[in-house]
Write a protein that holds these residues in place. Sequence first.
Motif, mmCIF file in Angstrom:
data_model
loop_
_atom_site.group_PDB
_atom_site.id
_atom_site.type_symbol
_atom_site.label_atom_id
_atom_site.label_comp_id
_atom_site.label_asym_id
_atom_site.label_seq_id
_atom_site.Cartn_x
_atom_site.Cartn_y
_atom_site.Cartn_z
ATOM 1 N N GLN A 1 15.548 -1.408 -2.517
ATOM 2 C CA GLN A 1 15.675 -2.288 -3.715
ATOM 3 C C GLN A 1 14.272 -2.676 -4.269
ATOM 4 O O GLN A 1 14.244 -2.644 -5.570
ATOM 5 N N VAL A 2 13.522 -3.054 -3.270
ATOM 6 C CA VAL A 2 12.029 -3.323 -3.827
ATOM 7 C C VAL A 2 11.448 -2.346 -4.296
ATOM 8 O O VAL A 2 10.806 -2.275 -5.255
ATOM 9 N N TYR A 3 11.550 -1.034 -3.685
ATOM 10 C CA TYR A 3 10.855 0.248 -4.161
ATOM 11 C C TYR A 3 11.477 0.390 -5.555
ATOM 12 O O TYR A 3 10.627 0.834 -6.390
ATOM 13 N N GLU A 4 12.874 0.558 -5.806
ATOM 14 C CA GLU A 4 13.408 0.989 -6.907
ATOM 15 C C GLU A 4 12.831 0.192 -8.047
ATOM 16 O O GLU A 4 12.650 0.400 -9.205
ATOM 17 N N GLN A 5 12.729 -1.129 -7.853
ATOM 18 C CA GLN A 5 12.270 -2.154 -9.005
ATOM 19 C C GLN A 5 10.766 -1.846 -9.213
ATOM 20 O O GLN A 5 10.289 -1.816 -10.422
ATOM 21 N N ASP B 1 0.617 -1.142 -0.072
ATOM 22 C CA ASP B 1 0.038 -0.157 0.058
ATOM 23 C C ASP B 1 0.843 1.264 -0.117
ATOM 24 O O ASP B 1 0.606 2.302 -0.674
ATOM 25 N N LEU B 2 2.127 1.146 0.625
ATOM 26 C CA LEU B 2 2.863 2.390 0.881
ATOM 27 C C LEU B 2 3.462 2.671 -0.341
ATOM 28 O O LEU B 2 3.485 3.780 -1.153
ATOM 29 N N ILE B 3 3.953 1.539 -1.190
ATOM 30 C CA ILE B 3 4.721 1.577 -2.316
ATOM 31 C C ILE B 3 3.459 2.325 -3.467
ATOM 32 O O ILE B 3 4.068 3.276 -4.259
ATOM 33 N N ALA B 4 2.459 1.565 -3.604
ATOM 34 C CA ALA B 4 1.261 2.224 -4.499
ATOM 35 C C ALA B 4 0.967 3.634 -4.276
ATOM 36 O O ALA B 4 0.954 4.584 -5.229
#
Length: 338
Positions: free
Chosen positions: A40-44, A11-14
């Motif tokens: 790393q997850v966010y950048e991808q 939810d935060l990423i979206a």
Amino acid sequence: MQNKSDEKGWDLIAGKLNDELDANEGKIFDDWLSERGNRQVYEQSEKLHQQIQQTKLIDQIDTEKAWRKVDQKSWTPKGISRKLMPWLGYAAIFLLALLIGSLLGGRNNFKHSAEMCSVTVPFGQTSLVTLYDGTKVWLNSGAELRYDAGFNIENREVWIDGEAFFEVTHQNGSPFRVNNKKGIVEVLGTSFNVESYLDDDLIKVTLEEGVVQFKSPRGKLLRTLKPSEQVTLDVSVDKMKVEKVRTDLFTSWKEGRLEMDKASLSEVVKKLERWYNVDIRFATPEVGEIKLTGTILRDRPLDQILKVFERLYGYSYDFTVNADKKSEITLYVKQPNK
């Protein structure tokens, strides 16, 4: 199933990617981002989001099905904590559903199933597809690209009918294979053109950079090509020819140009038929033997090109419009140049 913590992370990423976080959520996101492995997850995810914005296929994605597929994934790349895998798995599946990369133009016939994905380019159009491994594929008019839904950096195999230019991303120990009913092209990282339409007995492979192996449909090595070499195989007579060529004559189509250097009109007409979705005939066979040198721009109307032929080479033409099928053009010599 994802646990509550995983769902909150997504939810935060979206929210961040869609600029929907308020001040308090922004602080929570910053705290989350500082945790090990999360950046790393966010950048991808951010890269994926940018690719998605370049396509118009998002309405075709079954997100519930994508999430169910994520639940079945168990792989864990190095350096990323296991609790973050659902997001990365979702990103990978989402990317596969979106053509395993960015699809530019949005005018293609895109199909996706549990086993295979395909992109078909209508006659009169071209398209650029970027695959999940970073490989770029330019598709010419009437071409079809197919690949397994499990395509990834370890399993790089596609099928092509028609004409395509490949700019393959190098992956150590992971060859990229282009399959066709008439032959196979196998590479590690290189740039090359493949032309092989279903209605033509020829397959033509033109190497721009790197090295490629040209094989029979059963995998027998027929030729290893070097830069500026072209192999042509006529399957109707099982005859192969290898020669040095100007590669721009065979790759300029992806920039919207048709470069000609003493090309026969019959060869040029095949390109024009696919570009403009028409049938072009010759009143007499010798008309097709005339040699042409120059450049044809794709954005020019067909009648303008035909008028140039008429002025330079003494051709004239009849144009028959058929409502229920392709329009027909007949070229004949009206007053040949002296």
